[in-house]
Design an enzyme around this catalytic site. Structure first.
Site, PDB file in Angstrom:
ATOM      1  N   LYS A  19      -5.925   5.667 -16.625  1.00  0.00           N
ATOM      2  CA  LYS A  19      -6.658   5.501 -15.468  1.00  0.00           C
ATOM      3  C   LYS A  19      -8.160   6.503 -15.606  1.00  0.00           C
ATOM      4  CE  LYS A  19      -3.085   3.828 -12.524  1.00  0.00           C
ATOM      5  NZ  LYS A  19      -1.805   4.179 -11.650  1.00  0.00           N
TER       6      LYS A  19
ATOM      7  N   ASN B  82       3.039   0.971   1.907  1.00  0.00           N
ATOM      8  CA  ASN B  82       3.802   1.756   1.184  1.00  0.00           C
ATOM      9  C   ASN B  82       4.093   3.072   1.761  1.00  0.00           C
ATOM     10  OD1 ASN B  82       1.724   4.032   0.725  1.00  0.00           O
ATOM     11  ND2 ASN B  82       0.588   2.099  -0.115  1.00  0.00           N
TER      12      ASN B  82
ATOM     13  N   PHE C 257      -5.707  10.279  -7.995  1.00  0.00           N
ATOM     14  CA  PHE C 257      -4.216  10.365  -8.207  1.00  0.00           C
ATOM     15  C   PHE C 257      -3.329   9.114  -8.876  1.00  0.00           C
ATOM     16  CE2 PHE C 257      -2.468  13.965  -5.621  1.00  0.00           C
ATOM     17  CZ  PHE C 257      -3.700  14.412  -5.364  1.00  0.00           C
TER      18      PHE C 257
ATOM     19  N   LYS D 147       2.660 -15.465  14.810  1.00  0.00           N
ATOM     20  CA  LYS D 147       3.754 -14.864  14.041  1.00  0.00           C
ATOM     21  C   LYS D 147       4.231 -15.973  13.392  1.00  0.00           C
ATOM     22  CE  LYS D 147       8.004 -13.074  15.142  1.00  0.00           C
ATOM     23  NZ  LYS D 147       9.163 -12.600  16.182  1.00  0.00           N
TER      24      LYS D 147
ATOM     25  N   LYS E 252     -11.404   4.643 -15.187  1.00  0.00           N
ATOM     26  CA  LYS E 252     -11.944   4.722 -13.741  1.00  0.00           C
ATOM     27  C   LYS E 252     -13.251   5.961 -13.985  1.00  0.00           C
ATOM     28  CE  LYS E 252      -7.966   2.785 -11.370  1.00  0.00           C
ATOM     29  NZ  LYS E 252      -7.337   2.821 -10.076  1.00  0.00           N
TER      30      LYS E 252
ATOM     31  N   ASP F  26      -2.764  -2.673  -3.923  1.00  0.00           N
ATOM     32  CA  ASP F  26      -3.512  -3.608  -4.742  1.00  0.00           C
ATOM     33  C   ASP F  26      -3.924  -4.988  -4.319  1.00  0.00           C
ATOM     34  OD1 ASP F  26      -4.106  -1.539  -6.583  1.00  0.00           O
ATOM     35  OD2 ASP F  26      -2.121  -1.412  -7.216  1.00  0.00           O
TER      36      ASP F  26
HETATM   37  O1  PMT Z   1       0.789  10.690   1.178  1.00  0.00           O
HETATM   38  P1  PMT Z   1       2.124  11.474   0.788  1.00  0.00           P
HETATM   39  O2  PMT Z   1       3.218  11.008   1.428  1.00  0.00           O
HETATM   40  O3  PMT Z   1       1.708  13.073   0.984  1.00  0.00           O
HETATM   41  O4  PMT Z   1       2.282  10.975  -0.983  1.00  0.00           O
HETATM   42  C1  PMT Z   1       1.286  11.565  -1.783  1.00  0.00           C
HETATM   43  C2  PMT Z   1       0.918  10.152  -2.908  1.00  0.00           C
HETATM   44  C3  PMT Z   1       2.194  10.052  -3.764  1.00  0.00           C
HETATM   45  C4  PMT Z   1       0.492   9.041  -1.827  1.00  0.00           C
HETATM   46  C5  PMT Z   1      -0.219  10.629  -3.817  1.00  0.00           C
HETATM   47  O5  PMT Z   1       0.303  12.015  -4.323  1.00  0.00           O
HETATM   48  C6  PMT Z   1      -0.553   9.731  -4.818  1.00  0.00           C
HETATM   49  O6  PMT Z   1      -0.136   9.727  -5.787  1.00  0.00           O
HETATM   50  N1  PMT Z   1      -1.619   8.795  -4.541  1.00  0.00           N
HETATM   51  C7  PMT Z   1      -2.019   7.726  -5.391  1.00  0.00           C
HETATM   52  C8  PMT Z   1      -1.255   6.598  -5.069  1.00  0.00           C
HETATM   53  C9  PMT Z   1      -1.681   5.419  -5.937  1.00  0.00           C
HETATM   54  O7  PMT Z   1      -1.884   4.405  -5.014  1.00  0.00           O
HETATM   55  O8  PMT Z   1      -1.525   5.451  -7.086  1.00  0.00           O
HETATM   56  P2  PMT Z   1      -2.221   4.392  -8.105  1.00  0.00           P
HETATM   57  O9  PMT Z   1      -1.815   4.695  -9.320  1.00  0.00           O
HETATM   58  O10 PMT Z   1      -1.637   3.027  -7.714  1.00  0.00           O
HETATM   59  O11 PMT Z   1      -3.698   4.429  -7.915  1.00  0.00           O
HETATM   60  C10 PMT Z   1      -4.426   5.367  -8.722  1.00  0.00           C
HETATM   61  C11 PMT Z   1      -5.829   5.747  -7.923  1.00  0.00           C
HETATM   62  O12 PMT Z   1      -6.690   4.522  -7.652  1.00  0.00           O
HETATM   63  C12 PMT Z   1      -5.384   6.414  -6.824  1.00  0.00           C
HETATM   64  O13 PMT Z   1      -6.392   7.400  -6.664  1.00  0.00           O
HETATM   65  C13 PMT Z   1      -5.761   5.406  -5.670  1.00  0.00           C
HETATM   66  O14 PMT Z   1      -6.221   6.015  -4.318  1.00  0.00           O
HETATM   67  C14 PMT Z   1      -7.065   4.529  -6.410  1.00  0.00           C
HETATM   68  N2  PMT Z   1      -6.736   3.273  -6.073  1.00  0.00           N
HETATM   69  C15 PMT Z   1      -5.849   2.360  -6.104  1.00  0.00           C
HETATM   70  C16 PMT Z   1      -5.625   1.123  -5.934  1.00  0.00           C
HETATM   71  C17 PMT Z   1      -7.034   0.555  -5.198  1.00  0.00           C
HETATM   72  N3  PMT Z   1      -7.048  -0.804  -4.879  1.00  0.00           N
HETATM   73  N4  PMT Z   1      -8.245   1.277  -5.057  1.00  0.00           N
HETATM   74  C18 PMT Z   1      -7.876   2.673  -5.416  1.00  0.00           C
HETATM   75  O15 PMT Z   1      -9.101   3.347  -5.157  1.00  0.00           O
END
Ligand code: PMT
Length: 402
Positions: free
Chosen positions: A338, A211, A324, A290, A342, A280
């Site tokens: 979330k 991403n 986040f 490849k 979580k 995810d």
């Molecule tokens: O890195 P930058 O370019 O500065 O951008 C910042 C950002 C946009 C990446 C950051 O601000 C942000 O939003 N990070 C979380 C992105 C994300 O994966 O969001 P989510 O809604 O999919 O996940 C929710 C939370 O679960 C996040 O804290 C993530 O780290 C965590 N997660 C998600 C999926 C997973 N399999 N395991 C996790 O721990």
């Protein structure tokens, strides 16, 4: 971060004087108000007018200039300064400050200030390593003066060695660190575990799913935590960012590697902030070779990666856990879900479709939602400023719990 902060910059004579123009321009972009004091020899290298244009303030070069205000200028600038930066700093100014000599506008103002002083030396290698200069630097360090150490390389005199003025990026980072360290919401004694950047999930030896995360948000949080005195472990996906000094950085590539590393450091941590954008899903099978193109379409089956944050929430106990949420719609509802699912203390939600928010850039637009459902919405701001808000909130939570 530096909005409306008053930074007084002392500039002393040396070929590196021109680099201070870049430093000032960067500090101005971060919102700082700059006043410049040049020594007479500095003014021989670059005209005060250049510094005046960039700083948008009158540049002082001599104590006996006609004053531009009715204040006693060295006293008023000394009092106005939130931080005093000297860059470049010659052996001469370092020697003067270390030995209590105040015989021109710069040395007089430094002596009169109570602001923290950050010194970026620049001089010939033999001068820099001279024991007298090193002793003076040590005297100042012992007295609490901060330094941005010079770099090594080819010097203006043709010699190679240490003594080059640190890069403008490093000097500005030194200023930001100093400000962060001044926060009275300290995290001294706390262990902070932060994740940053994307993960990459391989498809074959040349391709992967990822991403747009640059890591900027997580790295900014890590540096701000360090500056507040915390011991920081940063678990980082692949980014182009420089490894921050004074932080244990653990590089990972996949979500599974992030999972293992985060769980390894979880028990020791008091505070966990998950700014990383974790994939995810990953390809169910990773091809050893490849994948060759054919005339048919290709489907790749994906399997679930572990939800690291969900697992941390189940083990949380009295740790502070911050997530986040990157969303493209229904930001607040999704983010609220979330927080509860979580088991987070709060979540920092950003709508990544908004201009100036989310991935890559230096700014973000966030809302913070806590476990009681309280929502605080913030305007677009620098990721450094958002880090400060997050750490202030964490500090308040710790104090509530203790
Ligand atoms: O890195 P930058 O370019 O500065 O951008 C910042 C950002 C946009 C990446 C950051 O601000 C942000 O939003 N990070 C979380 C992105 C994300 O994966 O969001 P989510 O809604 O999919 O996940 C929710 C939370 O679960 C996040 O804290 C993530 O780290 C965590 N997660 C998600 C999926 C997973 N399999 N395991 C996790 O721990």
């Amino acid at each position: 971060m530096l909005s409306n902060k008053n930074i007084v910059i002392g500039i002393t004579g040396g070929i590196a004087v021109y680099k201070s123009l870049d430093v000032i321009s960067r500090l101005k972009k971060l919102g700082a108000n700059i006043n410049v004091i040049m020594t007479k020899s500095a003014a021989e290298f670059v005209t005060p007018l250049s510094f005046q244009s960039l700083s948008q303030n009158y540049v002082i070069t001599d104590m006996f200039d006609e004053p531009k205000t009715w204040d006693v200028e060295h006293i008023s600038l000394a009092q106005k300064a939130d931080i005093f930066l000297i860059a470049p700093a010659t052996a001469n100014i370092i020697g003067k400050i270390a030995n209590g000599i105040a015989d021109d506008m710069l040395s007089t103002t430094v002596m009169a200030t109570q602001a923290p002083v950050l010194i970026a030396p620049a001089m010939n290698t033999n001068m820099y390593i001279n024991r007298v200069v090193q002793r003076n630097i040590q005297i100042l360090k012992d007295l609490g003066y901060k330094f941005v150490d010079p770099a090594s390389g080819r010097l203006a005199c043709g010699d190679y060695g240490v003594g080059k003025l640190a890069s403008p990026e490093d000097i500005v980072e030194g200023v930001i660190s100093l400000f962060n360290g001044l926060s009275n919401k300290t995290l001294k004694g706390k262990k902070v575990l932060i994740t940053a950047g994307p993960t990459q999930e391989p498809i074959d030896p040349v391709r992967y799913i990822t991403n747009h995360s640059s890591g900027k948000m997580g790295y900014s949080l890590a540096k701000a935590s360090r500056d507040r005195g915390a011991e920081v472990v940063l678990v980082s996906g692949p980014t182009n960012l420089e490894k921050p000094k004074g932080i244990e950085v653990v590089d990972i590539v996949t979500a599974n590697q992030m999972y293992d590393t985060v769980l390894k450091h979880f028990d020791a941590a008091d505070i966990i902030i998950k700014a990383a954008a974790v994939a995810d899903y990953k390809p169910k099978e990773v091809s050893n070779n490849k994948i060759k193109k054919t005339d048919s379409n290709l489907s790749i089956e994906l399997s679930r990666n572990p939800d690291i944050l969900l697992e941390l929430g189940s083990k949380k106990k009295d740790k502070i856990l911050v997530g986040f949420a990157a969303e493209t719609r229904d930001l607040l509802e999704n983010a609220k879900g979330k927080v509860n699912r979580k088991n987070l203390d709060f979540i920092v939600a950003n709508n990544i479709t908004e201009a100036g928010a989310g991935f890559k850039g230096d700014t973000n637009i966030v809302s913070i939602i806590d476990s009681f459902g309280n929502i605080e919405k913030y305007d677009k701001m620098k990721k450094e400023d958002i880090s400060d808000i997050i750490l202030d909130k964490i500090y308040d939570l710790i104090n509530l719990k203790e």
